[in-house]
Every structure is written in structure tokens, then in C-alpha cells.
Scaffold this active site. Sequence first.
Site, PDB file in Angstrom:
ATOM      1  N   TYR A   1    -151.918  37.946  -7.566  1.00  0.00           N
ATOM      2  CA  TYR A   1    -151.536  38.433  -6.537  1.00  0.00           C
ATOM      3  C   TYR A   1    -150.217  39.863  -6.689  1.00  0.00           C
ATOM      4  O   TYR A   1    -150.149  40.848  -6.583  1.00  0.00           O
ATOM      5  CB  TYR A   1    -151.370  37.509  -5.418  1.00  0.00           C
TER       6      TYR A   1
ATOM      7  N   THR B   1    -145.164  44.091  -0.825  1.00  0.00           N
ATOM      8  CA  THR B   1    -144.649  42.792  -1.017  1.00  0.00           C
ATOM      9  C   THR B   1    -143.048  42.724  -1.644  1.00  0.00           C
ATOM     10  O   THR B   1    -143.735  42.943  -2.751  1.00  0.00           O
ATOM     11  CB  THR B   1    -145.747  41.755  -1.079  1.00  0.00           C
TER      12      THR B   1
ATOM     13  N   GLU C   1    -142.857  40.169  -3.353  1.00  0.00           N
ATOM     14  CA  GLU C   1    -143.567  39.365  -4.560  1.00  0.00           C
ATOM     15  C   GLU C   1    -143.470  40.454  -5.875  1.00  0.00           C
ATOM     16  O   GLU C   1    -143.687  39.555  -6.805  1.00  0.00           O
ATOM     17  CB  GLU C   1    -144.900  39.056  -4.234  1.00  0.00           C
TER      18      GLU C   1
ATOM     19  N   LYS D   1    -151.213  43.471  -5.740  1.00  0.00           N
ATOM     20  CA  LYS D   1    -149.663  44.229  -4.341  1.00  0.00           C
ATOM     21  C   LYS D   1    -148.966  45.481  -5.403  1.00  0.00           C
ATOM     22  O   LYS D   1    -149.235  46.942  -4.849  1.00  0.00           O
ATOM     23  CB  LYS D   1    -148.987  43.953  -4.074  1.00  0.00           C
TER      24      LYS D   1
HETATM   25  N1  GDD Z   1    -147.092  27.412  -0.576  1.00  0.00           N
HETATM   26  C1  GDD Z   1    -145.864  25.899  -1.188  1.00  0.00           C
HETATM   27  N2  GDD Z   1    -146.149  24.431  -0.839  1.00  0.00           N
HETATM   28  N3  GDD Z   1    -145.493  26.686  -1.638  1.00  0.00           N
HETATM   29  C2  GDD Z   1    -144.315  25.805  -2.110  1.00  0.00           C
HETATM   30  C3  GDD Z   1    -144.517  24.540  -2.057  1.00  0.00           C
HETATM   31  C4  GDD Z   1    -145.750  24.091  -1.664  1.00  0.00           C
HETATM   32  O1  GDD Z   1    -145.662  22.706  -1.225  1.00  0.00           O
HETATM   33  N4  GDD Z   1    -143.491  23.746  -2.864  1.00  0.00           N
HETATM   34  C5  GDD Z   1    -142.116  24.386  -2.962  1.00  0.00           C
HETATM   35  N5  GDD Z   1    -142.771  25.644  -2.770  1.00  0.00           N
HETATM   36  C6  GDD Z   1    -141.944  27.319  -3.051  1.00  0.00           C
HETATM   37  C7  GDD Z   1    -143.046  27.642  -3.742  1.00  0.00           C
HETATM   38  O2  GDD Z   1    -143.489  27.487  -5.266  1.00  0.00           O
HETATM   39  C8  GDD Z   1    -142.844  29.198  -3.647  1.00  0.00           C
HETATM   40  O3  GDD Z   1    -141.308  29.328  -4.285  1.00  0.00           O
HETATM   41  C9  GDD Z   1    -141.658  29.278  -1.885  1.00  0.00           C
HETATM   42  O4  GDD Z   1    -141.964  27.476  -2.197  1.00  0.00           O
HETATM   43  C10 GDD Z   1    -143.004  30.174  -1.242  1.00  0.00           C
HETATM   44  O5  GDD Z   1    -143.937  29.828  -1.421  1.00  0.00           O
HETATM   45  P1  GDD Z   1    -144.953  30.294  -0.282  1.00  0.00           P
HETATM   46  O6  GDD Z   1    -144.468  29.905   1.290  1.00  0.00           O
HETATM   47  O7  GDD Z   1    -146.020  30.255  -0.087  1.00  0.00           O
HETATM   48  O8  GDD Z   1    -144.535  31.936  -0.239  1.00  0.00           O
HETATM   49  P2  GDD Z   1    -144.840  33.340  -1.490  1.00  0.00           P
HETATM   50  O9  GDD Z   1    -143.279  33.560  -1.661  1.00  0.00           O
HETATM   51  O10 GDD Z   1    -145.246  32.457  -2.725  1.00  0.00           O
HETATM   52  O11 GDD Z   1    -145.441  34.581  -0.781  1.00  0.00           O
HETATM   53  C11 GDD Z   1    -145.852  34.279   0.616  1.00  0.00           C
HETATM   54  O12 GDD Z   1    -144.555  35.696   0.899  1.00  0.00           O
HETATM   55  C12 GDD Z   1    -144.922  37.121   0.076  1.00  0.00           C
HETATM   56  C13 GDD Z   1    -143.929  37.728   0.516  1.00  0.00           C
HETATM   57  O13 GDD Z   1    -143.497  38.050   2.022  1.00  0.00           O
HETATM   58  C14 GDD Z   1    -146.844  35.154   0.631  1.00  0.00           C
HETATM   59  O14 GDD Z   1    -147.018  35.597   2.096  1.00  0.00           O
HETATM   60  C15 GDD Z   1    -147.079  36.400  -0.045  1.00  0.00           C
HETATM   61  O15 GDD Z   1    -148.807  37.036  -0.006  1.00  0.00           O
HETATM   62  C16 GDD Z   1    -145.813  37.419   0.402  1.00  0.00           C
HETATM   63  O16 GDD Z   1    -146.650  38.702  -0.622  1.00  0.00           O
END
Ligand code: GDD
Length: 374
Positions: free
Chosen positions: A188, A164, A166, A192
Site C-alpha cells: 500500500y 499518506t 504510510e 501511494k
Molecule cells: N487495523 C488494526 N487492527 N491495527 C492494529 C491492530 C488491529 O487489531 N492492533 C494493532 N494495530 C496497529 C497496526 O499494526 C498499526 O501500527 C496501527 O495499529 C494503526 O493501524 P490502522 O488503524 O489499520 O491504520 P494504518 O496506520 O495502518 O493506516 C491508516 O492510516 C494511514 C495514514 O493516514 C490507513 O487509513 C491508511 O490508508 C492511511 O494511509
Amino acid sequence: MRSGPSRKSAYSRQCLVCKLPRRRQNTEAPLTRRALITGITGQDGSYLAEYLVDLGYEVWGLVRGQANPRVRHLRQLLGDVRLIRGDLLDQGSLIAAVERVQPDEVYNLAAISYVPMSWQQAELTGEVTGLGVLRVLEAIRVCSGISASRSPGRGQIRFYQASTSEMFGKARESPQNEQTAFHPRSPYGVAKVYGHFLTQNYRESYGMFAVSGIMFNHESPRRGAEFVTRKVSLGVAKIKLGYERQLRLGNLSASRDWGFAGDYVRAMQLMLAQDEPSDYVIGTGVTHSVETLVDVAFRTAGLDWHDHVVTDAAFIRPAEVDRLCADPSKARDELDWEPKMGFEELVSMMVDADLRLLADSGGIAGDSFGTDSW
Ligand code: GDD
């Protein structure tokens, strides 16, 4: 310990241009490839299973638990997939699954993948998302009879690890490529990184065909409602249909490289169809802020986000990944892979899907496919 010699030559019998299996000839033994997918009940697992079934694979999915509610959902979508019980926390069950299925390819998509949860359950995240990779690799190694270093890998099981973006975390350069240093920002991300390096290590130690796809964020209407894209598309749909008035979000200035999950599973299969194992960055190369995501999603429904979005400190993370952007040129050059769906199309597709879902169900979103769920 592997049997089924009729399937061993499958890789030399693929089209050298498109890397897809050649059509079976009447005079030849069956060349159907067999894939085992962990995390099959998640977003990526379901898209990958559909894609592999379409390519003619026999697809097996590892499912855990006694009465996993997502299994029924998966069955409705994918009647052709065969399921086998197993758990990333249980080495014996993984060995038994690999022995039973005798796969040509194993895709390890299972993980605890919701980043905030990894602070709340850091140890479990390490066990599943990190050590789970070790257990799957060990199951393949044991079932393949690889006991010494650098054993030759004839007829070997090919392994895909879902790495990922991340792992880049507080990224030192932009865009990020396969050489960019890792600086994970969550338990996390750290787990990974362990799985990523372990996959490389098994490749180098045992000559295994083991690869990692460093996937940037990939979304779809099957995304779990806890991730920001789906939270926004569902929130917009609820507001538009009058079920809610507000959407509470965290950091709007974070930026991500968002693509369509259905595009990304094609890259997984292509990686295992190469002559040599290697790791690849998979993303679009275009990044947007959460605020832009929100703006596009609300506009799709004819709404102005300023009237509805409230920022809430409860959704701010202890350590944030501020900005991610992929350099997918290696995948483009070597895999001939490119994403087909752009950001705006993806967001409007998700909003439209949730408008239909809520309109049909009277405002109840139901059990989604969730994350790349373990
Ligand atoms: N979930 C969430 N909820 N994120 C928020 C919110 C909220 O209310 N408000 C702002 N965000 C911001 C988070 O702080 C982060 O910077 C961004 O939105 C994306 O959050 P997520 O959609 O939860 O995804 P992620 O980037 O943390 O992780 C996802 O993508 C990775 C890369 O593919 C996950 O799917 C991981 O498992 C994956 O590895």
C-alpha cells in the site's frame, strides 16, 4: 475541450484571506465551483462532500460497481451530491466522467487503503492505489486538451491526491515534514509513493495544478471497523453493552498521529485554493501508542482494558510502521490550517457514537462507511 467559461474565473474571485469563494453578486455569472470526488462513499469522501456542499460547491461523486451498498448510505446522508459511474481500473470511464462533470476540482480519495489487505492483494493494490492515480491524471490531461509538455494551465482542473504518512514508513526522522525521505513498509505504502511522485511529475511536466496532501491517520465514527481506532471504539461499546467480553488486537506499541477526519478535509480544499500548487503534511504533531488509545477508549466507558484486551499474532503485520508523527508547520503557516479536535476528544466521541449506535440497533453495527473506499 472544457466548456463553461463562466466558472473559469472562480479562483480569482475568492476571498484572499480565508480562500473561500466570495458570495455571488447578482450582476455576475454564476461562480459555483464544481468538484468531482473519487472514493466519495468512504469516510473522507463523505466529510469532504458535506464540507464542499456547505461552501456552495456543486459536488459529484464517482461510484463504482452495479449495486454498491454504500451508495444508499451516502444518499441518506448527502442528498445534494450527484453521482456518476466510473472505476479507477477503467481509463475510459474516468475520461467520460471528467467530460460529463466538467469539474473545477478533482479529489482523488479512492484507494484500497487497509494496509494488511495490500499484502494479500498486492497487485490489485498497485492497480487501484497506484495506477489509479495515473488514470485520473490522464483523464484530466486529456479532457483539458493538454498534449505538450508544460502547456499553460489556464482554466485548468485542479487535482488533489490523497497521499499518506504510510509513505514515510520506517521514518528516518521525527517529526516528518514535506522533505522527509520515504521508506514505505507495505505494498500500500509503495503504491501511494508512486501516486505521490506521479502527481508531482504531472505538475512539473504539464504545468497542472496537482497537489498531494500527506495525511497522517484521521479517524471518526464513520471509520471502517477494520482500522484500529474504530475496532477499539466498537469493541469497547460491545463489551460495555454485554455483547462481547474480549477485544483481540495486534501490536499495541505502534504509535500514530491521530486526528479527526472532519478537520482534515478542510485542508484538502485549502490546498486547491492556493495561488501555487504545493504538497503539505497534514497531522496534529502529537503521537500516541495503540496502548494509550486502548486505555483512553476503555476509560471513556468506565472499563479497564487489562480485563478485556488480548493480543493476537493474527493481527501482527509482516512489516510494521512503528511510529509516525507529523510536522504540520507548513500547513499551519501557508494554509492557516490547524486541527480543531484533540486525541482524547476524538476517542471519546468515537466510543460514545458506537455506544449509541449499538444501543439503538440491538448490537448490530451495520455497514459503516468503511475506508476511504475505492
Ligand atoms: N487495523 C488494526 N487492527 N491495527 C492494529 C491492530 C488491529 O487489531 N492492533 C494493532 N494495530 C496497529 C497496526 O499494526 C498499526 O501500527 C496501527 O495499529 C494503526 O493501524 P490502522 O488503524 O489499520 O491504520 P494504518 O496506520 O495502518 O493506516 C491508516 O492510516 C494511514 C495514514 O493516514 C490507513 O487509513 C491508511 O490508508 C492511511 O494511509
